[in-house]
Design a protein around this motif. Structure first.
Motif, PDB file in Angstrom:
ATOM      1  N   THR A 210       0.880  -1.172   0.000  1.00  0.00           N
ATOM      2  CA  THR A 210       0.000   0.000   0.000  1.00  0.00           C
ATOM      3  C   THR A 210       0.912   1.215   0.000  1.00  0.00           C
ATOM      4  N   ALA A 211       0.662   2.158  -0.928  1.00  0.00           N
ATOM      5  CA  ALA A 211       1.643   3.243  -1.084  1.00  0.00           C
ATOM      6  C   ALA A 211       1.014   4.490  -1.680  1.00  0.00           C
ATOM      7  N   LEU A 212       1.702   5.615  -1.482  1.00  0.00           N
ATOM      8  CA  LEU A 212       1.455   6.853  -2.208  1.00  0.00           C
ATOM      9  C   LEU A 212       2.730   7.227  -2.940  1.00  0.00           C
ATOM     10  N   TYR A 213       2.570   7.743  -4.175  1.00  0.00           N
ATOM     11  CA  TYR A 213       3.712   8.189  -4.965  1.00  0.00           C
ATOM     12  C   TYR A 213       3.355   9.574  -5.494  1.00  0.00           C
ATOM     13  N   SER A 214       4.031  10.598  -4.978  1.00  0.00           N
ATOM     14  CA  SER A 214       3.689  11.981  -5.292  1.00  0.00           C
ATOM     15  C   SER A 214       4.736  12.595  -6.208  1.00  0.00           C
ATOM     16  N   THR A 215       4.294  13.218  -7.306  1.00  0.00           N
ATOM     17  CA  THR A 215       5.211  13.826  -8.266  1.00  0.00           C
ATOM     18  C   THR A 215       4.831  15.299  -8.458  1.00  0.00           C
ATOM     19  N   LYS A 216       5.155  16.122  -7.462  1.00  0.00           N
ATOM     20  CA  LYS A 216       4.860  17.548  -7.579  1.00  0.00           C
ATOM     21  C   LYS A 216       5.607  18.155  -8.755  1.00  0.00           C
ATOM     22  N   SER A 217       6.837  17.700  -8.965  1.00  0.00           N
ATOM     23  CA  SER A 217       7.644  18.108 -10.109  1.00  0.00           C
ATOM     24  C   SER A 217       8.741  17.065 -10.275  1.00  0.00           C
ATOM     25  N   LYS A 218       9.552  17.192 -11.331  1.00  0.00           N
ATOM     26  CA  LYS A 218      10.659  16.260 -11.526  1.00  0.00           C
ATOM     27  C   LYS A 218      11.690  16.371 -10.413  1.00  0.00           C
TER      28      LYS A 218
ATOM     29  N   ILE B  27       0.022   1.277  11.032  1.00  0.00           N
ATOM     30  CA  ILE B  27      -1.350   1.804  11.056  1.00  0.00           C
ATOM     31  C   ILE B  27      -1.345   3.318  10.881  1.00  0.00           C
ATOM     32  N   ASN B  28      -0.416   3.995  11.563  1.00  0.00           N
ATOM     33  CA  ASN B  28      -0.323   5.447  11.474  1.00  0.00           C
ATOM     34  C   ASN B  28       0.007   5.894  10.051  1.00  0.00           C
ATOM     35  N   LEU B  29       0.945   5.199   9.400  1.00  0.00           N
ATOM     36  CA  LEU B  29       1.322   5.559   8.039  1.00  0.00           C
ATOM     37  C   LEU B  29       0.149   5.371   7.082  1.00  0.00           C
ATOM     38  N   ARG B  30      -0.536   4.230   7.192  1.00  0.00           N
ATOM     39  CA  ARG B  30      -1.680   3.971   6.313  1.00  0.00           C
ATOM     40  C   ARG B  30      -2.764   5.032   6.475  1.00  0.00           C
ATOM     41  N   GLN B  31      -3.106   5.336   7.723  1.00  0.00           N
ATOM     42  CA  GLN B  31      -4.147   6.325   7.977  1.00  0.00           C
ATOM     43  C   GLN B  31      -3.743   7.702   7.470  1.00  0.00           C
ATOM     44  N   SER B  32      -2.491   8.062   7.692  1.00  0.00           N
ATOM     45  CA  SER B  32      -1.999   9.380   7.261  1.00  0.00           C
ATOM     46  C   SER B  32      -2.026   9.489   5.739  1.00  0.00           C
ATOM     47  N   MET B  33      -1.597   8.437   5.044  1.00  0.00           N
ATOM     48  CA  MET B  33      -1.607   8.463   3.581  1.00  0.00           C
ATOM     49  C   MET B  33      -3.031   8.574   3.058  1.00  0.00           C
ATOM     50  N   GLU B  34      -3.958   7.844   3.680  1.00  0.00           N
ATOM     51  CA  GLU B  34      -5.359   7.886   3.260  1.00  0.00           C
ATOM     52  C   GLU B  34      -5.938   9.288   3.453  1.00  0.00           C
TER      53      GLU B  34
ATOM     54  N   ILE C 156      -4.366  12.319   3.750  1.00  0.00           N
ATOM     55  CA  ILE C 156      -3.825  13.390   2.903  1.00  0.00           C
ATOM     56  C   ILE C 156      -4.210  13.197   1.443  1.00  0.00           C
ATOM     57  N   PHE C 157      -4.408  11.948   1.005  1.00  0.00           N
ATOM     58  CA  PHE C 157      -4.836  11.727  -0.380  1.00  0.00           C
ATOM     59  C   PHE C 157      -6.275  12.197  -0.562  1.00  0.00           C
ATOM     60  N   GLU C 158      -7.146  11.879   0.393  1.00  0.00           N
ATOM     61  CA  GLU C 158      -8.544  12.292   0.291  1.00  0.00           C
ATOM     62  C   GLU C 158      -8.679  13.804   0.374  1.00  0.00           C
ATOM     63  N   LYS C 159      -7.835  14.454   1.172  1.00  0.00           N
ATOM     64  CA  LYS C 159      -7.884  15.915   1.272  1.00  0.00           C
ATOM     65  C   LYS C 159      -7.340  16.584   0.019  1.00  0.00           C
ATOM     66  N   GLY C 160      -6.531  15.856  -0.753  1.00  0.00           N
ATOM     67  CA  GLY C 160      -6.012  16.388  -1.998  1.00  0.00           C
ATOM     68  C   GLY C 160      -4.765  17.232  -1.855  1.00  0.00           C
ATOM     69  N   LYS C 161      -4.220  17.360  -0.659  1.00  0.00           N
ATOM     70  CA  LYS C 161      -2.977  18.109  -0.448  1.00  0.00           C
ATOM     71  C   LYS C 161      -1.927  17.149   0.102  1.00  0.00           C
ATOM     72  N   VAL C 162      -1.240  16.493  -0.800  1.00  0.00           N
ATOM     73  CA  VAL C 162      -0.305  15.449  -0.405  1.00  0.00           C
ATOM     74  C   VAL C 162       1.058  16.048  -0.090  1.00  0.00           C
ATOM     75  N   ASP C 163       1.456  15.935   1.167  1.00  0.00           N
ATOM     76  CA  ASP C 163       2.784  16.358   1.604  1.00  0.00           C
ATOM     77  C   ASP C 163       3.305  15.270   2.538  1.00  0.00           C
ATOM     78  N   LEU C 164       4.029  14.328   1.964  1.00  0.00           N
ATOM     79  CA  LEU C 164       4.490  13.173   2.731  1.00  0.00           C
ATOM     80  C   LEU C 164       5.534  13.553   3.773  1.00  0.00           C
ATOM     81  N   SER C 165       6.163  14.696   3.613  1.00  0.00           N
ATOM     82  CA  SER C 165       7.169  15.113   4.591  1.00  0.00           C
ATOM     83  C   SER C 165       6.552  15.421   5.946  1.00  0.00           C
ATOM     84  N   GLN C 166       5.249  15.645   5.971  1.00  0.00           N
ATOM     85  CA  GLN C 166       4.574  15.965   7.230  1.00  0.00           C
ATOM     86  C   GLN C 166       4.181  14.718   8.028  1.00  0.00           C
ATOM     87  N   ILE C 167       4.316  13.536   7.419  1.00  0.00           N
ATOM     88  CA  ILE C 167       3.920  12.303   8.103  1.00  0.00           C
ATOM     89  C   ILE C 167       5.021  11.872   9.072  1.00  0.00           C
TER      90      ILE C 167
END
Length: 628
Positions: free
Chosen positions: A369-377, A566-573, A575-586
């Protein structure tokens, strides 16, 4: 003969046509060639009045053994054993609005423009169209047809523009058609072929069952083959009008099943498409000048270098919202072969979410289970919960070379184990994890593992009086670790080797240096010992002293790893639903005094003189801080 479809008192205009062969040409705009053809049409006679404000009913039929149609922009359509029924009637809601209907069946239909070729077999096509507003065809469109300019989408030179979006916008004339007409079409076919430099693979169609309108495409078990990849599509794609006219967001909800999914080859094809977009006109003219479809396919393959992907970097477009349920027999990605793949993918706003992706690798079972964010190259990040079960360690490192970067300790073992990794990290343009950014929690469990580095084992085995000094096997091991600040910190754990039971903890830096403590709890030696090991595998130093752990009853820290996952999964879910993905805040692990205390490696307390004499009486020399 009385025609009961004509209202009583209505005057009609009718004609019928039959020809063994015929050639029809209208100025320089249209040319039609027919073989073994029949045609008939009828229309209300008031169509001759010259009144262009009214819709004059028109119906017609055409059948032909062979039909060829060529337009001014070099678009060609060819049909075999073709039967067409067409009509134009006034709308029931507004008599001034025309409604078009077209039913086509054919043994085969082929479409060809300057760049693309499409053919289908066993075709059944139903088309309907309603004019949204009664206007003349756009002047721009007519001008383009007279000049012989193709009506095709505008093309970006890159797959993704500066804003990270796919350029899907078409030219103004097609945009007007999409805005002025409501159209729908159903297509069924038994097979077909697609040749295009925008996906330079061998692309074929199997069973086709789909419906299309100006805003949506629906698939029902439609089979598409792209090179080595076969896809069976069910679901829908919508938002097409806005995507093509305003570069709006394209949405999809699809179920994809496949026997083979070759991601490597698909990436090569995308790279070839990008290369074609940047190619000179000579290549494009060469493709446009060929008639035979096999020659077209050969030129597409030869003129575009599809042998190597320039970069493995995967960027997620910002103007798509695509959900995919995936069921794949075998998949190829990088040097990894996956079998029995299932899971859910959701790509949106430059982020890819992977949910419960399960597969069997050459090394063992995998769940991701993962998030992959590409704000830019320059700003790519990932968060992932990776579960590996019944994994052959040496095979895993061979199949996924980066895994031993995540967990350096894996290099020290050989055998079958289970491994869990929950982490966030930055990713570079070669899809490598940037180690200083890695932050996560790891668990490794296994039985009957072999401890590698035979020279080190021999020294320890000799020092601790192993009975079997040839086979460096660990009966069981369970290790919990944290990754942060370029180091792996191990919570205390117990391991059993030969006649030795020990409790250990340590720090393994990602530059491959380390510092471990080993408390010997049970051994043939008359006293309890502590052993500190530090340095690198090429330059290790040992020091004997008192043990840090007195018994095998060390505290369990399993709950910390479980909570982190559990914390990582919930946090990824969230921030993805909110539409503002910033994995550095997890914060994967919430550190506290308990954790800091458990991870601390204390200085080894020196043995007493009595303990030293006891060791010497056993013939054991006391090593200093120098390497043994």
């Amino acid at each position: 003969k009385r025609d009961t479809t004509i209202a009583v008192g209505e005057k009609t205009l009718q004609f019928s046509f039959r020809a063994d062969s015929a050639n029809v040409q209208y100025k320089d705009l249209l040319q039609v060639d027919l073989s073994k053809a029949r045609a008939s049409a009828k229309s209300a006679a008031d169509g001759l009045s010259g009144d262009t404000t009214a819709v004059h009913p028109l119906k017609g039929e055409i059948s032909a053994k062979l039909l060829k149609l060529t337009t001014a922009d070099s678009t060609r359509i060819r049909g075999r054993d073709l039967a067409v029924k067409a009509s134009m009637l006034p709308s029931k809601l507004d008599s001034l609005v025309p409604v078009l209907a077209l039913n086509t069946s054919a043994q085969s239909i082929a479409y060809r423009d300057k760049e693309n070729f499409l053919s289908i077999r066993g075709a059944e096509i139903d088309f309907g169209g309603t004019l949204r507003k009664a206007t003349r065809p756009p002047k721009d469109s007519l001008t383009r047809m007279r000049r012989g300019a193709p009506l095709r989408p505008s093309r970006s030179t890159d797959l993704l523009g500066d804003e990270g979006n796919i350029d899907m916008k078409v030219d103004e004339s097609i945009s007007k058609l999409l805005n002025e007409w409501e159209a729908n079409c159903s297509i069924k076919a038994t097979g077909g072929r697609i040749i295009t430099p925008y996906l330079p693979l061998r692309n074929t169609l199997g069973q086709v069952d789909m419906t299309i309108n100006t805003n949506e495409v629906k698939f029902n078990n439609t089979q598409l083959n792209l090179g080595n990849t076969d896809l069976n599509l069910t679901g829908r794609v919508w938002g097409i009008r806005r995507a093509l006219t305003r570069n709006g967001k394209l949405r999809a909800d699809l179920l994809i099943s496949s026997n083979t999914l070759d991601v490597n080859q698909l990436l090569v094809g995308m790279e070839g498409a990008s290369a074609y977009m940047k190619s000179d006109e000579q290549i494009k003219e060469a493709i446009a000048g060929v008639e035979n479809e096999e020659e077209i396919a050969e030129i597409v393959a030869q003129t575009i270098d599809t042998t190597e992907v320039a970069s493995p970097l995967l960027l997620i477009p910002g103007n798509i919202d695509v959900k995919i349920g995936l069921f794949v027999g075998q998949g190829e990605f990088s040097n990894i072969t996956l079998n029995g793949i299932s899971g859910d993918l959701h790509a949106r706003d430059r982020v890819l979410r992977i949910h419960d992706l399960k597969a069997l690798t050459e090394a063992g079972n995998m769940s991701l289970t993962a998030l992959y964010s590409t704000k830019s190259k320059e700003d790519i990040s990932t968060g992932f919960d990776l579960e590996l079960s019944h994994v052959q360690v040496e095979k895993l490192i061979e199949v996924v070379p980066s895994v031993d970067t995540l967990v350096p300790m894996l290099k020290s073992f050989e055998g079958v184990l289970d491994c869990s990794v929950a982490a966030t990290a930055k990713v570079d343009t070669n899809m490598n994890i940037q180690l200083p950014s890695l932050n996560g929690a790891v668990r490794i469990e296994g039985d009957d593992l072999v401890l590698l580095d035979g020279e080190t084992f021999s020294k320890i085995a000799k020092l601790l009086r192993f009975k079997d000094r040839e086979n460096n096997k660990i009966d069981h091991i369970s290790i919990e670790m944290l990754i942060n600040d370029s180091k792996v910190e191990m919570f205390p754990f117990v391991l059993q080797m030969d006649r030795i039971m020990a409790a250990a903890s340590g720090i393994h830096n990602l530059d491959m240096s380390f510092q471990y403590h080993l408390s010997v709890i049970k051994s043939p030696i008359p006293i309890k010992l502590g052993l500190n090991v530090s340095g690198t595998f090429d330059d290790m130093k040992f020091r004997l002293g008192k043990p840090q752990y007195k018994s095998a009853d060390v505290p369990s820290y399993t709950h910390i790893i479980d909570e982190s996952i559990i914390n990582l999964r919930q946090s990824m879910e969230e921030i993805f639903e909110k539409g503002k993905v910033d994995l550095s805040q997890i914060r994967v692990v919430r550190r506290n005094k308990e954790i800091e205390s458990a991870l601390e490696i204390k200085e080894t307390e020196e043995l007493s003189d009595e303990e030293k004499r006891a060791l010497e009486s056993e013939g054991i020399a006391i090593p200093t801080s120098e390497a043994l």
